[in-house]
Design an enzyme around this catalytic site. Structure first.
Site, PDB file in Angstrom:
ATOM      1  N   TYR A 120      -6.447  -1.832   2.396  1.00 46.38           N
ATOM      2  CA  TYR A 120      -5.746  -1.212   1.266  1.00 46.38           C
ATOM      3  C   TYR A 120      -4.269  -1.102   1.565  1.00 46.38           C
ATOM      4  O   TYR A 120      -3.836  -1.149   2.715  1.00 46.38           O
ATOM      5  CB  TYR A 120      -6.327   0.164   0.915  1.00 46.38           C
ATOM      6  CG  TYR A 120      -6.011   1.254   1.911  1.00 46.38           C
ATOM      7  CD1 TYR A 120      -4.874   2.049   1.763  1.00 46.38           C
ATOM      8  CD2 TYR A 120      -6.830   1.493   2.998  1.00 46.38           C
ATOM      9  CE1 TYR A 120      -4.573   3.049   2.667  1.00 46.38           C
ATOM     10  CE2 TYR A 120      -6.538   2.491   3.911  1.00 46.38           C
ATOM     11  CZ  TYR A 120      -5.411   3.256   3.747  1.00 46.38           C
ATOM     12  OH  TYR A 120      -5.106   4.237   4.654  1.00 46.38           O
ATOM     13  N   CYS A 121      -3.502  -0.981   0.497  1.00 48.90           N
ATOM     14  CA  CYS A 121      -2.065  -0.718   0.581  1.00 48.90           C
ATOM     15  C   CYS A 121      -1.720   0.221  -0.569  1.00 48.90           C
ATOM     16  O   CYS A 121      -2.569   1.017  -0.981  1.00 48.90           O
ATOM     17  CB  CYS A 121      -1.255  -2.015   0.559  1.00 48.90           C
ATOM     18  SG  CYS A 121      -1.422  -2.977  -0.951  1.00 48.90           S
ATOM     19  N   THR A 122      -0.542   0.122  -1.123  1.00 41.22           N
ATOM     20  CA  THR A 122      -0.154   1.026  -2.201  1.00 41.22           C
ATOM     21  C   THR A 122      -0.952   0.763  -3.461  1.00 41.22           C
ATOM     22  O   THR A 122      -1.557   1.673  -4.019  1.00 41.22           O
ATOM     23  CB  THR A 122       1.361   0.906  -2.490  1.00 41.22           C
ATOM     24  OG1 THR A 122       2.061   1.193  -1.280  1.00 41.22           O
ATOM     25  CG2 THR A 122       1.800   1.872  -3.570  1.00 41.22           C
TER      26      THR A 122
END
Length: 188
Positions: A120-122
């Site tokens: 995941y990221c932003t």
């Protein structure tokens, strides 16, 4: 030279963000084609994500991940693929940090191959690239958290930092900040 490159990157990131916002607005307000029930129920955030995602890695919904972690907290490897500053502000409990700026050369030798991996990221664009890299290295069970940490927090799931639970989330840039509906935007 480094400062000029940094400004150039920031400028490009800002232009890309504004372009995405414009495209989302056009596809939701200016569309003349009939909408199917699924596309009609899509939020502006979903529309933006559909423009960003390349469909190279399957996604997992935040509620599905939360349930999997509730049932077996050690049964999923979480990889946070953002910058060090973003990770320090907050991350999912138990997430390992993977620096996005170095993922293309990483071998991920310390990541177990017998467990599902969720990246995941932003919002999920950078993490999808890391997920594709993991798949190219032979990882079989890789998923991208749909909507990233923003969707996770927007749905009411907890994030943590060094001190414990927090409401703070690093929004990557001011341009992406409007998509964070819950939590407190915090820049490191």
């Amino acid at each position: 030279m480094l400062q000029a490159r940094s400004i150039s990157w920031s400028w490009r990131r800002g232009v890309l963000g504004w372009l995405l916002l414009w495209l989302v607005a056009c596809t939701s307000a200016c569309s003349q084609s009939p909408q199917t029930p699924d596309s009609h129920s899509m939020t502006a955030y979903d529309r933006m994500l559909s423009l960003l995602y390349k469909q190279t890695v399957p996604t997992i919904q935040p509620a599905q991940l939360a349930e999997a972690l509730r049932q077996n907290p050690n049964g999923v490897v979480l990889l946070d693929t953002r910058s060090p500053e973003e990770y320090q502000v907050s991350h999912l409990r138990g997430a390992r940090f993977v620096n996005y700026d170095a993922f293309q050369t990483a071998t991920f030798q310390d990541v177990p191959r017998n467990l599902p991996v969720v990246v995941y990221c932003t919002v999920g664009a950078r993490s999808e690239q890391v997920g594709a890299r993991l798949r190219s290295l032979g990882f079989q069970h890789v998923s991208n958290l749909y909507g990233g940490i923003f969707q996770w927090v927007n749905e009411g799931h907890a994030v943590y930092n060094q001190a414990g639970a927090t409401d703070k989330v690093h929004p990557y840039s001011a341009l992406w900040r409007p998509w964070l509906k819950r939590g407190e935007a915090a820049y490191k």
